[in-house]
Write an enzyme that holds these catalytic residues in place. Structure first.
Site, mmCIF file in Angstrom:
data_model
loop_
_atom_site.group_PDB
_atom_site.id
_atom_site.type_symbol
_atom_site.label_atom_id
_atom_site.label_comp_id
_atom_site.label_asym_id
_atom_site.label_seq_id
_atom_site.Cartn_x
_atom_site.Cartn_y
_atom_site.Cartn_z
ATOM 1 N N SER A 201 0.516 -1.337 -0.018
ATOM 2 C CA SER A 201 0.124 -0.105 -0.121
ATOM 3 C C SER A 201 0.760 1.379 -0.041
ATOM 4 O O SER A 201 0.213 2.102 -0.346
ATOM 5 C CB SER A 201 -0.958 -0.031 1.266
ATOM 6 O OG SER A 201 -0.178 0.226 2.511
ATOM 7 N N LYS B 88 0.720 4.449 6.948
ATOM 8 C CA LYS B 88 -0.052 5.267 5.827
ATOM 9 C C LYS B 88 0.527 6.751 5.803
ATOM 10 O O LYS B 88 1.289 7.112 6.885
ATOM 11 C CB LYS B 88 -1.494 5.431 6.083
ATOM 12 C CG LYS B 88 -2.047 3.968 6.086
ATOM 13 C CD LYS B 88 -2.158 3.313 4.965
ATOM 14 C CE LYS B 88 -2.626 1.885 5.242
ATOM 15 N NZ LYS B 88 -2.598 1.090 3.715
#
Length: 283
Positions: A70, A138
């Site tokens: 990701s 993230k």
């Protein structure tokens, strides 16, 4: 000459007091310190090293590994990273653009992502000698009070109405705003906010392959809206500041300049538009 007149013989050397018996051994009259056996010194050094590792992990720096794709291309699956915990001490909070590690806000992790290290590696991770798993990595896109929107005509995220040029770190694989949904069935166009106090909105750099805040946005017709796209600042472990493995890609990780010109607050019309979208509880 009589025997009484003869000189007395010198004292017997064996009967003379020994200088070593009269004075303590060692420099300046101190006794030499007794050294520990090698095995005891080794055990002591090991205990001290483990103690320092625990303190450093608890208070300053901790190692983690990247659990998925990701955050590509900058951070690849199984990369080892270092997280700086002191970045958010004394009331400081994550800033837009920071890459952070945080605990699962609630069913964000899959069973595979959540397993972490096993065996001896798990024991070493407890004391900071091996990267820890079971967390998410993230990038912070929105902070308290922000309104975040996807996307403008060029496929750029907007924060408080300001389009963000993320080309320096975003995956080049297709634009994040596409006519089709990505693999997580996340919507292409949305507007969300204002972000509540103590909350963050986070996205992966590999936008088409990241189960991030967008995966927890409610559908416009979802009533009641029970999901939450926010990450609580209390769940944040710290800021990623270095990629340390593999060695050929070692580098420092810093906050990009892309968010420097974002307005501090959204306009009233933008706030009203976000609330009308009904994508989060209470909006």
């Amino acid at each position: 000459m009589t025997t009484d007149d003869t000189a007395a013989p010198p004292p017997d050397e064996e009967s003379a007091p020994s200088a070593s018996a009269e004075q303590p051994a060692g420099k300046h009259g101190k006794k030499a310190r007794k050294h520990l056996p090698v095995w005891q010194e080794s055990v002591l050094l090991l205990v001290v090293a483990l103690g320092l590792a625990i303190v450093i992990k608890a208070l300053f720096v901790q190692a983690f590994y990247i659990p998925s794709e990701s955050m590509e291309p900058g951070l690849v699956k199984n990369d080892r990273i270092l997280v700086q915990k002191v970045s958010y001490w004394f009331g400081r909070t994550p800033k837009r653009g920071d890459v952070i590690v945080f605990a699962d806000p609630g069913q964000w992790l899959t069973a595979t992502d959540d397993k972490g290290p096993t065996g001896m590696a798990k024991a070493l991770s407890k004391v900071g000698l091996y990267p820890t798993g079971g967390h998410l990595v993230k990038r912070v896109i929105g902070t308290e009070g922000d309104v975040v929107q996807c996307c403008d005509t060029k496929g750029r995220i907007l924060v408080n109405g300001k389009p963000i040029d993320e080309t320096s770190y975003l995956s080049p694989e297709r634009g994040q705003c596409s006519a089709e949904l990505n693999e997580f069935d996340q919507p292409c166009t949305w507007i969300i906010g204002p972000i509540p106090k103590g909350k963050l909105l986070v996205l992966g750099d590999n936008r088409l392959h990241s189960a991030d805040s967008r995966a927890h946005i409610c559908a416009p017709d979802e009533d009641p809206c029970t999901q939450s796209p926010w990450v609580d600042t209390d769940l944040v472990v710290g800021k990623v500041f270095a990629l340390i493995w593999p060695r050929d890609r070692w580098r420092w990780i810093s906050r990009p300049e892309a968010f420097a010109d974002v307005p501090d607050h959204p306009s009233a019309s933008l706030v009203a538009k976000a609330k009308e979208a009904h994508l989060v509880p209470g909006s």
